[in-house]
Design an enzyme around this catalytic site. Structure first.
Site, PDB file in Angstrom:
ATOM      1  N   LYS A 263     -10.284   3.619  47.612  1.00 57.92           N
ATOM      2  CA  LYS A 263      -9.385   2.671  48.290  1.00 57.92           C
ATOM      3  C   LYS A 263     -10.194   1.553  48.926  1.00 57.92           C
ATOM      4  CE  LYS A 263      -6.354   2.560  52.370  1.00 57.92           C
ATOM      5  NZ  LYS A 263      -5.747   3.412  53.436  1.00 57.92           N
ATOM      6  N   ASP A 268      -6.140  -3.560  57.358  1.00 61.33           N
ATOM      7  CA  ASP A 268      -4.783  -3.036  57.234  1.00 61.33           C
ATOM      8  C   ASP A 268      -4.005  -3.264  58.525  1.00 61.33           C
ATOM      9  OD1 ASP A 268      -2.486  -1.741  56.478  1.00 61.33           O
ATOM     10  OD2 ASP A 268      -3.286   0.274  56.813  1.00 61.33           O
ATOM     11  N   LYS A 275       1.374  -1.821  62.308  1.00 60.74           N
ATOM     12  CA  LYS A 275       0.772  -0.770  63.118  1.00 60.74           C
ATOM     13  C   LYS A 275       0.843  -1.127  64.605  1.00 60.74           C
ATOM     14  CE  LYS A 275      -2.779   0.602  59.754  1.00 60.74           C
ATOM     15  NZ  LYS A 275      -2.422   2.024  59.668  1.00 60.74           N
ATOM     16  N   ASP A 286     -10.949   0.675  56.726  1.00 65.23           N
ATOM     17  CA  ASP A 286      -9.934   1.278  55.856  1.00 65.23           C
ATOM     18  C   ASP A 286     -10.339   1.236  54.391  1.00 65.23           C
ATOM     19  OD1 ASP A 286      -7.573   2.714  55.842  1.00 65.23           O
ATOM     20  OD2 ASP A 286      -6.333   0.976  55.404  1.00 65.23           O
ATOM     21  N   ASP A 345       3.017   0.301  55.391  1.00 65.57           N
ATOM     22  CA  ASP A 345       1.759   0.806  55.936  1.00 65.57           C
ATOM     23  C   ASP A 345       1.202   1.948  55.091  1.00 65.57           C
ATOM     24  OD1 ASP A 345      -0.379   0.925  57.687  1.00 65.57           O
ATOM     25  OD2 ASP A 345       0.631   2.313  59.059  1.00 65.57           O
ATOM     26  N   GLU A 347       0.017   1.630  52.203  1.00 64.69           N
ATOM     27  CA  GLU A 347      -0.445   0.707  51.159  1.00 64.69           C
ATOM     28  C   GLU A 347      -1.542   1.292  50.288  1.00 64.69           C
ATOM     29  OE1 GLU A 347      -3.737   0.890  53.543  1.00 64.69           O
ATOM     30  OE2 GLU A 347      -1.670   0.703  54.215  1.00 64.69           O
ATOM     31  N   ARG A 349      -1.907   4.200  48.857  1.00 70.73           N
ATOM     32  CA  ARG A 349      -1.445   4.884  47.637  1.00 70.73           C
ATOM     33  C   ARG A 349      -0.894   3.902  46.615  1.00 70.73           C
ATOM     34  NH1 ARG A 349       2.680   8.408  51.070  1.00 70.73           N
ATOM     35  NH2 ARG A 349       0.998   8.023  52.549  1.00 70.73           N
TER      36      ARG A 349
END
Length: 501
Positions: A263, A268, A275, A286, A345, A347, A349
């Protein structure tokens, strides 16, 4: 506006094996908790009297470092606990910290610091212990800081004195693994005003590209190929997404093929499902999964492992704007499968689904392993020092657990799939959507639900999903781990590839 950041990769102490100690180089020795006298000194003819031992006042606990007694050739004594490999890693890290502190003191006092040290090893030390020692020695002094202060001098080289020259190879291998961890830390620690998808792609080329093939694709290629997940997540940012493909091919034509997917979310915000402000600043890490993949492919190539490895890193910034993707959207991934978005959020996956589908369609490997800071649920389940492992078969799980043990990284297997008694069976149909093929956040335990979503894109191939939301970041320094990005999973991925060689 960009900020000047430390040179990448971070320089680590060099570690080498020598068979004869040099009289002019500062000396360090080790002792165990069950024997406060360092036996390696007997070879130097130094008297290990009760007074000597009392002057050092060592318990031998792993991580304890004391100066040698006055008049002794020994400058440092480091405790290695019971002598287990993990305690050698702790001892190495503690010794490097002590050396760096002394070097900084000498520099501040105007003295010329001694930046090369030799460490005598007992004859009982084998490859496992010395590998962990090198990991600790190289990573114990790691530091990443964007500052106007001049960087303090640190230890430059550590020479391991041993009568066994065969230890040279495990030392070299461990040094490469430690450098991979440091690179993964560097990439994840870099602030996101510098680190956008294009920057991460350039760093992959600049580092791993020296020893492996690296191809970077832009947003136009992603659109032409149908990478809807990556484009949706990256659509809210003025800094467009990238897709990085790293390849290592050994000379053997029939080598097994392992695909690593990481990833690469360079920041993010959560998107429209934004968030909370508290903790959002940590989202620069992230992309720790992508960093681990980049670092692992470089290390695999440097070690020349007899296994074909492809690393895939979908890179995007999940931002908030008028072009951001929305809850309720239906996104078409690479290969055509569609996803109903329920939480922007989630994101990670979305971009991973594209990469997994690409790996299945274009590469058809013997094993796929994805690694991501994916769910806060995994932090709650396993804490901050253990990674979550989901695997398609017991055999795949066993290989990852074994690789983690060899790497000194801790994993815990979570339930997944149709194995007898798996609680994941309760949620097997929950991933289905009424409006699309699958839904992004099916109900159920967060970590398991995310893994089951990803499984939909693996086409039944041998697969493992590594959720590192907890151990990818450390809130304090311990052993060889520094506060901030930890580089967790990079060494496990290398050991896993080595097991397939």
């Amino acid at each position: 506006m960009h900020t000047s950041v430390p040179a990448l990769p971070t320089a680590l102490p060099e570690v080498e094996v020598i068979t004869t100690a040099r009289r002019t180089t500062p000396l360090a020795v080790v002792c165990r908790s069950d024997d406060a006298a360092p036996t390696s000194l007997s070879a130097r003819g130094e008297e290990l009297s009760d007074e000597w031992v009392s002057a050092v006042a060592m318990t031998g606990k792993a991580g304890e470092v004391q100066p040698g007694p006055a008049g002794s050739a020994v400058r440092w004594v480091a405790g290695v606990g019971d002598g287990s490999p993990a305690q050698w890693r702790t001892a190495g890290a503690a010794l490097t910290k002590a050396l760096n502190a002394r070097i900084a003191q000498d520099a501040d006092a105007g003295r010329s610091p001694e930046r090369t040290v030799q460490l005598e090893l007992p004859s009982s030390v084998g490859p496992d212990e010395v590998s962990e020692l090198v990991c600790g020695l190289r990573l114990g002094g790691y530091r990443y800081a964007v500052t106007a202060e001049e960087q303090a001098p640190t230890v430059r080289a550590i020479r391991l004195v041993t009568a066994d020259p065969a230890l040279g190879e495990p030392v070299r291998r461990a040094a490469v693994l430690a450098q991979a961890t440091a690179l993964a830390r560097d990439l994840a620690n870099t602030p996101s005003n510098v680190k956008d998808p294009a920057w991460l792609a350039r760093m992959a080329t600049r580092t791993a590209g020296k020893v492996a093939d690296v191809v970077v694709r832009d947003e136009k290629w992603l659109a032409a190929q149908g990478f809807g997940g990556v484009l949706a997540v990256g659509g809210g940012s003025a800094r467009p997404p990238r897709f990085v493909e790293l390849s290592w091919r050994p000379p053997a034509k029939k080598a097994p093929h392992v695909v690593l997917v990481g990833k690469g979310i360079t920041f993010d915000t959560g998107g429209i499902s934004i968030k909370p402000a508290d903790g959002m600043h940590l989202m620069r890490t992230d992309m720790a999964g992508g960093a681990a993949v980049i670092a692992a492919v470089e290390a695999i190539a440097r070690l020349g492992l007899d296994v074909r490895v492809t690393g895939l890193v979908p890179c995007a910034e999940n931002h908030v704007s008028g072009s951001a993707y929305r809850p309720g959207d239906v996104v078409r991934h690479y290969g055509g499968r569609t996803t109903e978005v329920t939480n922007t959020d989630a994101e990670g996956r979305m971009v991973m689904a594209d990469a997994l589908a690409y790996a299945v369609d274009r590469l058809r490997p013997d094993l796929i392993v994805d690694v991501a800071t994916l769910t806060g649920a995994m932090k709650i389940s396993l804490g901050l020092r253990t990674g979550g492992l989901f695997a398609s078969t017991d055999d795949v799980a066993a290989k990852v657990l074994s690789a983690g043990e060899a790497a000194g990284e801790r994993w815990w297997r979570m339930p997944l799939g149709s194995d007898a008694g798996s609680v994941a069976d309760e949620f097997a149909e929950a991933v289905r959507s009424e409006i699309a093929d699958v839904r992004q956040c099916p109900p159920g335990p967060g970590g398991i639900a995310a893994a089951m979503f990803l499984r939909e894109f693996t086409d039944g191939l041998p697969w493992a999903h590594l959720d590192i939301a907890g151990p990818a970041r450390a809130d304090r320094t311990y052993d060889e781990v520094s506060a901030g990005a930890t580089g967790f999973a990079a060494r496990t991925l290398v050991e896993l590839a080595a097991a397939h060689a």
